[in-house]
Design a protein around this motif. Structure first.
Motif, short mmCIF file in Angstrom:
data_model
loop_
_atom_site.label_atom_id
_atom_site.label_comp_id
_atom_site.label_asym_id
_atom_site.label_seq_id
_atom_site.Cartn_x
_atom_site.Cartn_y
_atom_site.Cartn_z
N SER A 50 0.81 -1.22 0.00
CA SER A 50 0.00 0.00 0.00
C SER A 50 0.84 1.27 0.00
CB SER A 50 -0.92 0.00 1.22
OG SER A 50 -0.17 0.09 2.42
N SER A 52 1.67 2.92 2.74
CA SER A 52 1.18 3.82 3.80
C SER A 52 2.28 4.20 4.79
CB SER A 52 0.01 3.18 4.54
OG SER A 52 0.39 1.94 5.08
N GLY A 162 -7.98 -1.84 6.10
CA GLY A 162 -7.45 -0.73 5.33
C GLY A 162 -7.08 0.46 6.18
N ALA A 163 -7.80 0.65 7.28
CA ALA A 163 -7.57 1.75 8.23
C ALA A 163 -8.32 1.41 9.51
CB ALA A 163 -8.06 3.07 7.65
N SER A 285 -10.40 14.10 7.30
CA SER A 285 -9.21 13.32 7.64
C SER A 285 -8.30 14.14 8.56
CB SER A 285 -8.44 12.94 6.37
OG SER A 285 -9.22 12.10 5.55
N TYR A 342 -2.47 10.87 -0.50
CA TYR A 342 -3.00 9.55 -0.21
C TYR A 342 -2.24 8.49 -1.01
CZ TYR A 342 -6.93 11.77 2.13
OH TYR A 342 -7.70 12.52 3.00
N LYS A 347 -5.15 5.19 1.68
CA LYS A 347 -4.73 5.53 3.04
C LYS A 347 -4.02 6.88 3.04
CE LYS A 347 -3.89 0.69 4.30
NZ LYS A 347 -2.88 -0.27 4.78
#
Length: 358
Positions: A50, A52, A162-163, A285, A342, A347
């Motif tokens: 990902s 992140s 995912g979060a 966010s 992002y 994410k």
């Protein structure tokens, strides 16, 4: 033998294996091509991480890892043959691909649609469903939409990944008595290795069958199991081990802040202040970060996506936060950015976003 069900057409697994599909849309074509390779016994797949917590990378995942993950999840939830599941996650990423694998390994009827913010609003889907995986944004949208909410209540097992799920979302799921679980995992373990029921008071993760866990000398979790190809994988996640199969997640070691000798775990703090952030700034966010500070070493700051509203008073806001966090954990500054960076999987990219400030 199961089926893949799209809005306009349905295909048996044998049809997919033989390449007998009519989809020309690029998204569906790549998803079904992956399924064809799987059904033909392909042994390895290149998967993108990902990104992140760093630069995205491509890794090779073996078939036996993905098969073991699907089997362990099926055993955990006692999924039976001919079950009905929904794949509404991005099938370019591991989470979406694993939903496809689960469907094939479970001989399920798999409803396949493009990832969108409110997948349950699609009127061609048939309910009830035995198993669905979603991200928090999709679950919240389903709760907000009365039509989707009625369908959400007809999902037997819902996993959310995912979060992290915020306290407001968790509270709503408890009130609605949705059988939902927060997932814990990474691309290297081909999706989750542990699940935490969101109906319980404490968020305690329980490992899937066959997974072994432990911590290093810095309390960072390591995992080992069939979905990691029996390799011992060291994570950067700070946890509290409760027993051989359960743990509490505290946050990422990458983001732990040492402010004047006090350790602050951003993800834990973000969860605690979610309600107050929503009250002041609405659904937006945000994240906690540690910036260099001459006196403290690092200072805690709050970064919010959006424009500062007229009349915002920092001191009043911080006083409100004191109801939920230790005063030593309070942000020293609040930054507003019009738009966050992002990752490809949606994410927040903290490292790239924070560059807009420093």
């Amino acid at each position: 033998m199961g089926n893949f069900i799209l809005e306009k057409r349905a295909y048996t697994f044998n049809q997919i294996k033989n390449g007998q599909w009519e989809e020309t849309d690029h998204y569906y074509h790549q998803a079904l091509t992956f399924c064809q390779l799987w059904l033909k016994g392909h042994d390895g797949f290149e998967i993108s991480t990902s990104g992140s917590t760093g630069k995205p990378k491509t890794i090779l995942v073996k078939r036996n890892q993905m098969k073991a993950s699907a089997s362990a999840t099926g055993a955990y939830f006692k999924i039976e043959q001919n079950s009905s599941i929904l794949c509404c996650l991005n099938t370019w990423m591991i989470a979406g691909k694993m939903m496809l694998v689960r469907g094939m390994e479970w001989d399920a009827n798999v409803y396949l649609l493009k990832a969108n913010s409110d997948p349950l609003s699609e009127n061609w889907l048939t309910f009830p469903l035995d198993f669905v995986a979603m991200v928090p944004l999709q679950v919240q949208a389903s709760i907000n939409n009365p039509i989707s909410l009625q369908k959400l209540k007809q999902i037997k097992n819902l996993i959310i990944g995912g979060a992290p799920s915020g306290q407001n979302l968790i509270g709503s799921l408890k009130q609605l008595e949705i059988n939902a679980y927060q997932t814990f995992g990474m691309t290297e373990t081909v999706s989750h290795i542990a699940l935490a029921s969101l109906l319980k008071n404490d968020l305690i993760y329980e490992t899937l069958p066959g997974v072994v866990i432990g911590v290093d000398d810095k309390d960072k979790l390591w995992v080992q199991g069939p979905m990691s190809d029996q390799k011992k994988l060291q994570t950067n996640d700070i946890v509290e081990i409760l027993n051989d199969s359960q743990f509490k997640w505290l946050g990422r070691a990458d983001f732990v802040i040492n402010s004047g000798g006090v350790k602050v775990y951003p993800e834990t703090m973000e969860e605690k202040i979610q309600g107050m952030v929503f009250e002041y700034f609405g659904a937006t966010s945000y994240f906690i970060y540690g910036l260099p500070d001459e006196r403290l070493g690092q200072k805690v700051v709050l970064v919010i996506e959006g424009v500062q509203k007229d009349g915002f008073e920092l001191e009043t806001f911080l006083t409100s936060l004191q109801k939920y966090v230790n005063r030593f954990h309070l942000p020293k500054e609040v930054f507003f950015l019009p738009k966050f960076e992002y990752t490809a999987s949606g994410k927040t990219n903290r490292l790239e976003t924070i560059k807009m400030i420093i």
